[in-house]
Scaffold this motif. Structure first.
Motif, PDB file in Angstrom:
ATOM      1  N   ALA A 111      49.340  63.015  74.348  1.00 37.74           N
ATOM      2  CA  ALA A 111      47.981  62.598  74.003  1.00 37.74           C
ATOM      3  C   ALA A 111      47.911  61.086  73.804  1.00 37.74           C
ATOM      4  CB  ALA A 111      47.506  63.327  72.758  1.00 37.74           C
ATOM      5  N   LYS A 112      48.902  60.514  73.135  1.00 34.94           N
ATOM      6  CA  LYS A 112      48.922  59.068  72.901  1.00 34.94           C
ATOM      7  C   LYS A 112      49.015  58.304  74.221  1.00 34.94           C
ATOM      8  CE  LYS A 112      49.494  55.688  69.835  1.00 34.94           C
ATOM      9  NZ  LYS A 112      48.509  55.323  68.873  1.00 34.94           N
TER      10      LYS A 112
ATOM     11  N   GLU B  81      46.042  55.372  78.734  1.00 36.32           N
ATOM     12  CA  GLU B  81      45.651  55.261  80.138  1.00 36.32           C
ATOM     13  C   GLU B  81      44.134  55.373  80.290  1.00 36.32           C
ATOM     14  OE1 GLU B  81      47.828  58.293  82.201  1.00 36.32           O
ATOM     15  OE2 GLU B  81      49.769  57.355  81.791  1.00 36.32           O
ATOM     16  N   THR B  82      43.536  56.309  79.570  1.00 35.55           N
ATOM     17  CA  THR B  82      42.089  56.501  79.640  1.00 35.55           C
ATOM     18  C   THR B  82      41.362  55.281  79.076  1.00 35.55           C
ATOM     19  OG1 THR B  82      42.429  58.873  79.372  1.00 35.55           O
ATOM     20  CG2 THR B  82      40.197  58.069  79.052  1.00 35.55           C
TER      21      THR B  82
ATOM     22  N   VAL C 149      42.374  52.136  79.100  1.00 35.23           N
ATOM     23  CA  VAL C 149      42.431  51.062  80.098  1.00 35.23           C
ATOM     24  C   VAL C 149      41.414  51.320  81.202  1.00 35.23           C
ATOM     25  CG1 VAL C 149      43.879  50.022  81.896  1.00 35.23           C
ATOM     26  CG2 VAL C 149      44.822  50.442  79.625  1.00 35.23           C
ATOM     27  N   GLN C 150      41.319  52.567  81.657  1.00 32.86           N
ATOM     28  CA  GLN C 150      40.374  52.928  82.714  1.00 32.86           C
ATOM     29  C   GLN C 150      38.931  52.682  82.267  1.00 32.86           C
ATOM     30  OE1 GLN C 150      40.547  57.034  83.847  1.00 32.86           O
ATOM     31  NE2 GLN C 150      38.872  56.864  85.297  1.00 32.86           N
ATOM     32  N   LYS C 151      38.594  53.088  81.050  1.00 27.44           N
ATOM     33  CA  LYS C 151      37.233  52.913  80.545  1.00 27.44           C
ATOM     34  C   LYS C 151      36.900  51.432  80.360  1.00 27.44           C
ATOM     35  CE  LYS C 151      35.773  56.965  80.687  1.00 27.44           C
ATOM     36  NZ  LYS C 151      34.792  57.259  81.730  1.00 27.44           N
ATOM     37  N   GLU C 152      37.865  50.624  79.895  1.00 28.15           N
ATOM     38  CA  GLU C 152      37.623  49.194  79.743  1.00 28.15           C
ATOM     39  C   GLU C 152      37.353  48.542  81.102  1.00 28.15           C
ATOM     40  OE1 GLU C 152      37.093  47.309  77.102  1.00 28.15           O
ATOM     41  OE2 GLU C 152      37.317  49.074  75.821  1.00 28.15           O
ATOM     42  N   ARG C 153      38.062  48.988  82.139  1.00 34.05           N
ATOM     43  CA  ARG C 153      37.802  48.473  83.487  1.00 34.05           C
ATOM     44  C   ARG C 153      36.403  48.870  83.957  1.00 34.05           C
ATOM     45  NH1 ARG C 153      43.586  49.911  86.256  1.00 34.05           N
ATOM     46  NH2 ARG C 153      44.737  48.170  85.357  1.00 34.05           N
TER      47      ARG C 153
END
Length: 110
Positions: A47-48, A53-54, A56-60
């Motif tokens: 989960a961590k 990873e999620t 980083v994806q959302k910030e992009r």
């Protein structure tokens, strides 16, 4: 600016979720105030990792939404020729080399 990673949130069924508030300037574009995405795991270590990873994806995605749509650059690899001209030349070369299947050769005229 220090970027703090979002920690996974454990749901009532034991599955971890990525929960993050949407920045104020993007709420109108996205249409909601927070994201809650299942990480589909009950293991805290996974989960961590998945949460990071999620995040980083959302910030992009947020950065891309702030910039807006960008035109796709056209690269002329044919050195000044139009794309259609390059395609015709390729078919003519294949026809000369007899590399086209028989049906395709009948439709291509030099």
């Amino acid at each position: 600016m220090v970027h703090l990673m979002t920690n996974p949130t454990k749901g009532p069924n034991g599955v971890y979720y990525y929960v993050k508030r949407v920045p104020k300037d993007l709420i109108d574009k996205i249409g909601k105030e927070r994201y809650s995405i299942s990480l589909r795991t009950k293991d805290p270590r996974d989960a961590k990792r998945l949460c990071g990873e999620t995040d980083v994806q959302k910030e992009r995605e947020f950065a891309a939404l702030r910039v807006g749509p960008q035109p796709i650059p056209f690269r002329d690899r044919g050195r000044g020729r139009q794309p259609g001209e390059m395609l015709v030349e390729k078919f003519q070369l294949l026809k000369v080399a007899n590399l086209l299947p028989m049906k395709a050769r009948q439709h291509v005229r030099a």
